[in-house]
Motif scaffolding. Structure first.
Motif, PDB file in Angstrom:
ATOM      1  N   VAL A  89       0.849  -1.204   0.000  1.00 19.32           N
ATOM      2  CA  VAL A  89       0.000   0.000   0.000  1.00 19.32           C
ATOM      3  C   VAL A  89       0.877   1.243   0.000  1.00 19.32           C
ATOM      4  CG1 VAL A  89      -1.782   1.262   1.280  1.00 19.32           C
ATOM      5  CG2 VAL A  89      -1.813  -1.250   1.228  1.00 19.32           C
ATOM      6  N   LEU A  90       1.895   1.227   0.874  1.00 17.10           N
ATOM      7  CA  LEU A  90       2.764   2.403   0.984  1.00 17.10           C
ATOM      8  C   LEU A  90       3.790   2.466  -0.152  1.00 17.10           C
ATOM      9  CD1 LEU A  90       3.153   2.568   4.846  1.00 17.10           C
ATOM     10  CD2 LEU A  90       1.991   4.230   3.373  1.00 17.10           C
ATOM     11  N   ALA A  91       3.942   1.376  -0.885  1.00 16.63           N
ATOM     12  CA  ALA A  91       4.781   1.433  -2.094  1.00 16.63           C
ATOM     13  C   ALA A  91       4.014   2.119  -3.226  1.00 16.63           C
ATOM     14  CB  ALA A  91       5.209   0.030  -2.510  1.00 16.63           C
ATOM     15  N   ALA A  92       2.673   2.104  -3.124  1.00 19.67           N
ATOM     16  CA  ALA A  92       1.840   2.654  -4.200  1.00 19.67           C
ATOM     17  C   ALA A  92       1.350   4.069  -3.915  1.00 19.67           C
ATOM     18  CB  ALA A  92       0.637   1.732  -4.446  1.00 19.67           C
ATOM     19  N   GLN A  93       1.346   4.469  -2.668  1.00 13.97           N
ATOM     20  CA  GLN A  93       0.872   5.813  -2.312  1.00 13.97           C
ATOM     21  C   GLN A  93       1.661   6.275  -1.090  1.00 13.97           C
ATOM     22  OE1 GLN A  93      -3.217   4.401  -1.704  1.00 13.97           O
ATOM     23  NE2 GLN A  93      -3.039   4.819   0.507  1.00 13.97           N
ATOM     24  N   PRO A  94       1.838   7.610  -0.934  1.00 17.15           N
ATOM     25  CA  PRO A  94       2.726   8.080   0.141  1.00 17.15           C
ATOM     26  C   PRO A  94       2.171   7.899   1.550  1.00 17.15           C
ATOM     27  CG  PRO A  94       1.815   9.940  -1.095  1.00 17.15           C
ATOM     28  CD  PRO A  94       1.412   8.705  -1.828  1.00 17.15           C
ATOM     29  N   GLU A 145      -2.920  10.292  -1.042  1.00 14.06           N
ATOM     30  CA  GLU A 145      -1.844  11.200  -1.476  1.00 14.06           C
ATOM     31  C   GLU A 145      -1.397  12.136  -0.365  1.00 14.06           C
ATOM     32  OE1 GLU A 145      -0.086  11.154  -4.359  1.00 14.06           O
ATOM     33  OE2 GLU A 145      -1.182   9.273  -4.565  1.00 14.06           O
ATOM     34  N   ARG A 146      -2.296  12.355   0.614  1.00 14.91           N
ATOM     35  CA  ARG A 146      -1.964  13.259   1.727  1.00 14.91           C
ATOM     36  C   ARG A 146      -2.146  12.527   3.044  1.00 14.91           C
ATOM     37  NH1 ARG A 146      -5.480  18.382  -0.006  1.00 14.91           N
ATOM     38  NH2 ARG A 146      -7.005  17.069   1.036  1.00 14.91           N
ATOM     39  N   ILE A 147      -1.426  12.998   4.049  1.00 16.74           N
ATOM     40  CA  ILE A 147      -1.612  12.413   5.377  1.00 16.74           C
ATOM     41  C   ILE A 147      -3.045  12.676   5.848  1.00 16.74           C
ATOM     42  CG2 ILE A 147      -0.803  14.484   6.604  1.00 16.74           C
ATOM     43  CD1 ILE A 147       0.580  12.536   8.591  1.00 16.74           C
ATOM     44  N   ALA A 171       9.167   0.622   1.976  1.00 13.73           N
ATOM     45  CA  ALA A 171       8.130   1.656   1.811  1.00 13.73           C
ATOM     46  C   ALA A 171       7.569   2.058   3.177  1.00 13.73           C
ATOM     47  CB  ALA A 171       7.019   1.140   0.898  1.00 13.73           C
ATOM     48  N   LEU A 172       7.406   1.094   4.051  1.00 15.62           N
ATOM     49  CA  LEU A 172       6.928   1.389   5.402  1.00 15.62           C
ATOM     50  C   LEU A 172       7.951   2.251   6.151  1.00 15.62           C
ATOM     51  CD1 LEU A 172       4.634   0.109   7.599  1.00 15.62           C
ATOM     52  CD2 LEU A 172       6.780  -0.725   8.523  1.00 15.62           C
ATOM     53  N   GLU A 173       9.226   1.912   5.987  1.00 18.82           N
ATOM     54  CA  GLU A 173      10.270   2.691   6.679  1.00 18.82           C
ATOM     55  C   GLU A 173      10.355   4.111   6.112  1.00 18.82           C
ATOM     56  OE1 GLU A 173      13.622   0.017   6.376  1.00 18.82           O
ATOM     57  OE2 GLU A 173      12.416  -1.517   7.376  1.00 18.82           O
ATOM     58  N   ASP A 174      10.154   4.254   4.794  1.00 17.89           N
ATOM     59  CA  ASP A 174      10.144   5.603   4.199  1.00 17.89           C
ATOM     60  C   ASP A 174       8.980   6.423   4.759  1.00 17.89           C
ATOM     61  OD1 ASP A 174      12.341   4.981   2.721  1.00 17.89           O
ATOM     62  OD2 ASP A 174      11.272   4.813   0.800  1.00 17.89           O
TER      63      ASP A 174
END
Ligand code: GSH
Length: 206
Positions: free
Chosen positions: A145-150, A155-157, A183-186
């Protein structure tokens, strides 16, 4: 006047404090729960019949259940950036708020209490290893999920990031081996850049 009842080392209180800090709201906080006690008094039970923390007071509104408080604060004070108008966008974020607070928190809590609040000689190593493996397996579901969206909210927190965001900082501090989830760590690193997150979440674990 906004008032929060709850000690700052509670993850459920932290969720609320993070929201208040993000929104730049002025609030007062009272230490209750855990080592401070105070949750069994008639006065506190009148606010929160569960005798748990957090409780929020906003004028004549008294609210308990941390996720309800998170949703209330962001909807009332967050504007469109924190509270999407579309039900679909809200639901996508809701899903993660509730998943983190029900599914992920279960093994996380066992690992956290074992490593942070238990004397080394009293630790159940097998239990902690099982809990850590379960938590890691759950986080592997978050990775794509976090690899596909920030953000978990898109797109936003948003509110979808609040509960897992609160738990990911202590999770990454635990003295255990974790599988690599870039992606989770990013995402965790992006959260750690936020002053509100630094003030409310990145505190000494206890
Ligand atoms: N579902 C509730 C759970 C509240 C809860 O279990 N809070 C814990 C702290 S995280 C508590 O009150 N423990 C008793 C205490 O601190 O005295 C919520 O999310 O607000």
């Amino acid at each position: 006047m906004l008032t929060v009842w709850g000690r700052t080392n509670s993850n459920n209180v932290k969720k609320v404090l993070w929201c208040l800090e993000e929104l730049g709201l002025h609030y007062q906080r009272h230490d209750v729960g855990g080592q401070f006690g105070g949750v069994d008094t008639p006065q506190y039970r009148a606010l929160n019949p569960n005798g748990l923390i957090p409780t929020l007071q906003d004028g004549d509104l008294t609210l308990w259940e941390s996720n309800a408080i998170v949703r209330y604060l962001l909807a009332e004070y967050g504007g469109d950036s924190w509270w999407p108008q579309q039900a679909r966008a809200r639901a996508e974020a809701d899903k993660w708020l509730d998943w983190a607070s029900t599914t992920f928190v279960a093994p996380f809590r066992i690992a956290f209490v074992g490593w942070i609040r238990t004397a080394p000689e009293q630790r159940d190593e097998a239990l902690l290893a099982t809990a850590a493996a379960e938590a890691a397996a759950l986080l592997a579901r978050v990775e794509p999920v976090l690899a596909a969206q920030p953000y978990l909210s898109g797109e936003r927190i948003g509110h979808g990031d609040i509960a897992l965001g609160t738990l990911i900082y202590p999770w990454l501090q635990l003295p255990i081996e974790r599988p690599s989830l870039p992606a989770l760590e990013d995402w965790a690193a992006r959260l750690a850049q936020r002053p509100a997150y630094q003030r409310s979440i990145m505190t000494v674990l206890s």
